[in-house]
Design a protein around this motif. Sequence first.
Motif, PDB file in Angstrom:
ATOM      1  N   CYS A 118       0.823  -1.206   0.000  1.00  0.00           N
ATOM      2  CA  CYS A 118       0.000   0.000   0.000  1.00  0.00           C
ATOM      3  C   CYS A 118       0.860   1.261   0.000  1.00  0.00           C
ATOM      4  O   CYS A 118       0.486   2.268  -0.590  1.00  0.00           O
ATOM      5  N   CYS A 121       1.592   1.883  -3.424  1.00  0.00           N
ATOM      6  CA  CYS A 121       0.390   2.074  -4.246  1.00  0.00           C
ATOM      7  C   CYS A 121      -0.270   3.431  -3.984  1.00  0.00           C
ATOM      8  O   CYS A 121      -0.325   4.284  -4.852  1.00  0.00           O
ATOM      9  N   GLY A 122      -0.801   3.609  -2.806  1.00  0.00           N
ATOM     10  CA  GLY A 122      -1.432   4.882  -2.452  1.00  0.00           C
ATOM     11  C   GLY A 122      -2.835   5.076  -2.980  1.00  0.00           C
ATOM     12  O   GLY A 122      -3.430   6.135  -2.822  1.00  0.00           O
ATOM     13  N   CYS A 123      -3.451   4.065  -3.592  1.00  0.00           N
ATOM     14  CA  CYS A 123      -4.783   4.248  -4.186  1.00  0.00           C
ATOM     15  C   CYS A 123      -5.898   4.349  -3.143  1.00  0.00           C
ATOM     16  O   CYS A 123      -6.897   5.000  -3.361  1.00  0.00           O
ATOM     17  N   CYS A 129      -8.301  -2.197  -1.561  1.00  0.00           N
ATOM     18  CA  CYS A 129      -7.234  -1.937  -0.584  1.00  0.00           C
ATOM     19  C   CYS A 129      -7.562  -2.582   0.761  1.00  0.00           C
ATOM     20  O   CYS A 129      -8.611  -2.311   1.346  1.00  0.00           O
ATOM     21  N   PRO A 130      -6.686  -3.420   1.283  1.00  0.00           N
ATOM     22  CA  PRO A 130      -6.947  -4.086   2.556  1.00  0.00           C
ATOM     23  C   PRO A 130      -6.952  -3.138   3.746  1.00  0.00           C
ATOM     24  O   PRO A 130      -7.456  -3.479   4.809  1.00  0.00           O
TER      25      PRO A 130
HETATM   26  S1  FES Z   1      -3.282   1.788  -1.118  1.00  0.00           S
HETATM   27 FE1  FES Z   1      -3.619   0.743  -2.942  1.00  0.00          FE
HETATM   28  S2  FES Z   1      -4.131  -1.273  -2.320  1.00  0.00           S
HETATM   29 FE2  FES Z   1      -3.852  -0.153  -0.461  1.00  0.00          FE
END
Ligand code: FES
Length: 149
Positions: A118, A121-123, A129-130
């Motif tokens: 994560c 990623c940062g999404c 996202c878990p």
């Molecule tokens: S921030 Fe992207 S999957 Fe958790």
Amino acid sequence: MPQVHEDAIWLKPGQVAERAGVAVSTLHYYESLGLIRSRRTAGNRREYRRDTLRVLAFVRASQRVGIGLDRIKEALGKLPEEGLPTKKDWARISREWRDDLDDRIEHLVALRDRFSNCIGCGCLSLKSCPYSNPDDILGADGHGALRFP
Ligand code: FES
């Protein structure tokens, strides 16, 4: 909690606090929870049996690995009612934490690994996202408000 022996060596609260590295108020708090016991002198002052130091060490070590005071109290209740607890007694109640610790370690390793993903990623996707939605049971069935028509 073991019964108190008359021949045990008794310590004043300040002595116990200093040797255990806790505040006297912590002793009072633990006593109010039933984790340790004291007796009263003729002058109505508290005294703690010397092996209270071992109980306090057990409490602190257990807390360091995340065991709550309620469970610590439960474990201390399994010590022999009479006589001083032996090394074997302490080892037995300490072993009871092992499965619990193994579960926590496994959970933390999984969290650590997901966290690393994560960070990159940062999404913060609610869908995948878990960390954004870790308990999303219905997410596997589709998107949106699945329980509302
Ligand atoms: S921030 Fe992207 S999957 Fe958790």
